[in-house]
Design an enzyme around this catalytic site. Structure first.
Site, mmCIF file in Angstrom:
data_model
loop_
_atom_site.group_PDB
_atom_site.id
_atom_site.type_symbol
_atom_site.label_atom_id
_atom_site.label_comp_id
_atom_site.label_asym_id
_atom_site.label_seq_id
_atom_site.Cartn_x
_atom_site.Cartn_y
_atom_site.Cartn_z
ATOM 1 N N CYS A 41 1.124 -1.183 -0.166
ATOM 2 C CA CYS A 41 0.097 -0.226 -0.034
ATOM 3 C C CYS A 41 1.159 1.256 -0.027
ATOM 4 C CB CYS A 41 -1.344 -0.237 1.269
ATOM 5 S SG CYS A 41 -2.125 1.417 1.303
ATOM 6 N N GLU A 101 -26.489 14.798 -4.027
ATOM 7 C CA GLU A 101 -27.825 14.815 -3.117
ATOM 8 C C GLU A 101 -29.205 13.896 -3.923
ATOM 9 O OE1 GLU A 101 -30.256 18.611 -4.588
ATOM 10 O OE2 GLU A 101 -28.435 18.750 -5.871
ATOM 11 N N HIS A 108 -28.066 21.013 -1.540
ATOM 12 C CA HIS A 108 -27.838 21.407 -2.678
ATOM 13 C C HIS A 108 -27.467 22.378 -2.888
ATOM 14 C CE1 HIS A 108 -30.041 22.434 -6.603
ATOM 15 N NE2 HIS A 108 -29.741 23.311 -5.678
ATOM 16 N N LYS A 128 0.357 5.875 -5.775
ATOM 17 C CA LYS A 128 -0.896 5.571 -7.326
ATOM 18 C C LYS A 128 -1.675 6.818 -6.991
ATOM 19 C CE LYS A 128 -4.815 3.550 -6.663
ATOM 20 N NZ LYS A 128 -5.702 2.419 -5.963
ATOM 21 N N GLU A 169 -7.034 1.998 -13.528
ATOM 22 C CA GLU A 169 -6.369 2.917 -12.621
ATOM 23 C C GLU A 169 -5.131 3.400 -13.557
ATOM 24 O OE1 GLU A 169 -7.967 1.868 -8.167
ATOM 25 O OE2 GLU A 169 -6.260 1.789 -8.402
ATOM 26 N N TYR A 177 -9.122 -3.319 -11.398
ATOM 27 C CA TYR A 177 -9.475 -2.124 -10.638
ATOM 28 C C TYR A 177 -7.705 -1.201 -11.377
ATOM 29 C CZ TYR A 177 -6.959 -4.002 -6.355
ATOM 30 O OH TYR A 177 -6.901 -3.972 -5.785
ATOM 31 N N CYS A 191 -1.277 1.553 -3.609
ATOM 32 C CA CYS A 191 -2.502 2.478 -2.419
ATOM 33 C C CYS A 191 -2.208 4.199 -2.979
ATOM 34 C CB CYS A 191 -3.043 2.590 -1.166
ATOM 35 S SG CYS A 191 -3.336 0.998 -0.819
#
Length: 486
Positions: free
Chosen positions: A44, A474, A469, A52, A183, A179, A49
């Site tokens: 990681c 939302e 909003h 990356k 990525e 992934y 992670c």
């Protein structure tokens, strides 16, 4: 007084192993040692992670000048300085490794920069020649990227190598549809590399919600990634002779270095050292500056003496454990990617904490692998928690609430980007079984949505929540009518 040298010996200095070691030492008073044969921080922090995500940030700035001009700013396009970025990236990784080492030292953990193997249920042998005994042994050695069984596969690089490139290639072929493949396709495309991606399946990101992954694929193509589905590589070789006349550009001689855990094969480290000719399953032949294999990861459990002492090894080479992370040998436990359960850093950390609770606090704690939120850092990002529409409707009748639209920020700049907000709801219990978001910063959004889904929130709980909003998110609380039932 214990007859063992240590109460706990941890093998592996990644996120899970370090957390278990320091918590056991600092919070329970256990005498703990840890061995790591590479850099502290593991996949990681050092080659996953963290670097990356920093590359994701870097790759996103390329479009900002164009978008800023749409908002009235006078701004010029610029060029990306890979060597400058890489130098700063390496300095940050060095800093983080230092943090990990300091955390262990401050907790009173004894560390060894050495490879460790098991001699028996309580004995660890180090590559330095030292041997130690421990009442409990925790294996947290993670995993590594694999190349396919293909002649000349060593001409391609793997994800670990990306961070060591001296220069970026002009063109790259990425093999895979998971992934990691997607990525890096988005990252490199954003940094100005001509990206082609082959995936043998019918759609990228297998196992994720069909509607969400379809939108990601569409966005990737819209941004210029040449994505080929139902396509794989059947031959590859160093570009030479007639091969050099193939379609794609050749050019930069981007040398990869520092292949962690992967010794160079015959002819030395050939990966990334020149243009590569490839032939695909559809008969096409092209030349790319570089080929990246993102075709899976295997656990780091080989040649550790595990099977020899009775630890069960699974089909993929993973260490087989029970719900308490205990192996068939009672004194030996394993956590993280080496167990091939849920291969995510926060999960490895949770498994490490559950191990400490079980073994050193006397509170048997099974690991909870249900309803884990996750993010895929493509552009746009995908955030997901719970069941996909396909998995949910195979279990029970569901309602699907879904909307896809152009968000305000990109619509004003006349960009084609679209986002997706989706809820999968049980018709019987009204619980939200799954939430799927494709949008900028979807990883941040799904963390919060994950709390609600983990708590068992119903669709009516979402409906009672007043919208913020104007925001993209939302829509998660304003969708009143199901798009479909299944």
């Amino acid at each position: 007084m214990s007859s063992f040298d240590y109460d706990l010996f941890v093998i592996g200095g990644g996120s899970g192993g370090v957390r278990a070691a320091r918590v056991a030492a600092s919070e329970t008073g256990a005498k703990v040692a840890l061995a790591e044969d590479d850099r502290y921080g593991g996949t990681c922090v050092i080659r996953g992670c963290v670097p990356k995500k920093l590359m994701v940030f870097a790759s996103g700035y390329g479009v900002l000048a164009d978008e800023a001009r749409a908002y009235g700013w006078e701004m010029q396009d610029g060029a990306f300085d890979w060597p400058g970025f890489r130098g700063k990236l390496n300095a940050e990784l060095d800093r983080l490794e230092g943090v990990y080492r300091k955390l262990l030292a401050n907790a009173g953990v004894t560390t060894f920069d050495a490879r460790a193997v098991l001699k028996d249920a309580h004995t660890v042998a180090l590559s330095s020649g030292e041997e130690f005994t421990a009442k409990h042994i925790l294996v947290a050695t993670g995993g590594h990227p694999v190349r396919p069984d293909l002649p000349n596969a060593d001409l391609g690089i793997v994800s670990d190598d990306i961070f060591h490139l001296e220069t970026l290639p002009k063109s790259i072929l990425i093999i895979g549809g998971g992934y990691i493949a997607c990525e890096f396709a988005c990252i490199l495309n954003g940094l100005g590399v001509e990206v082609t991606q082959y995936y043998r399946g019918a759609q990228i990101l297998r196992g994720f919600d069909d509607e969400a992954r379809g939108l990601v694929a569409e966005a990737m193509r819209e941004k210029g990634i040449d994505l080929h589905l139902g396509t794989n590589i059947v031959e590859m070789d160093r570009a030479a002779g007639d091969h050099s006349l193939s379609a794609a550009g050749t050019g930069s001689d981007a040398a990869a270095g520092g292949l962690h855990g992967h010794p160079a094969k015959a002819e030395g480290n050939r990966a990334g050292s020149g243009p590569v000719w490839v032939k695909s399953t559809n008969g096409g032949e092209r030349v790319f500056d570089m080929v990246l294999f993102a075709t899976g990861r295997d656990p780091n459990a080989r040649d550790m003496g595990l099977a020899e002492i009775g630890v069960e090894i699974g089909r993929r080479g993973e260490i087989v454990v029970d719900e308490y992370s205990q192996t068939a040998v009672p004194s030996v436990y394993a956590i993280g990617d080496v167990t091939n359960r849920v291969n995510l850093t926060p999960v490895a950390i949770r498994e490490g904490m559950a191990f400490v609770d079980t073994v050193f606090r006397g509170k048997p704690t099974p690991v909870d692998h249900e309803l884990i939120a996750s993010a895929i850092f493509t552009q746009p990002e995908m955030g997901t928690v719970g069941l996909s529409e396909e998995d949910a409707r195979a279990l029970e009748p569901v309602e699907i609430y879904c909307t896809s639209f152009r968000p305000m920020q990109s619509a004003f700049a006349d960009r084609p980007d679209r986002v997706l907000m989706k809820l999968v709801v049980s018709q019987a219990s009204r619980k939200v079984l799954g939430c799927h978001i494709v949008a900028p910063n979807a990883g941040e959004l799904i963390q919060l949505a994950g709390i609600a889904v983990k708590m068992g929130a119903t669709k009516e709980d979402f409906d009672r929540t007043v919208a913020v909003h104007p925001t993209m998110s939302e829509e998660l609380v304003t969708m009143r009518t199901p798009m479909r039932t299944a």
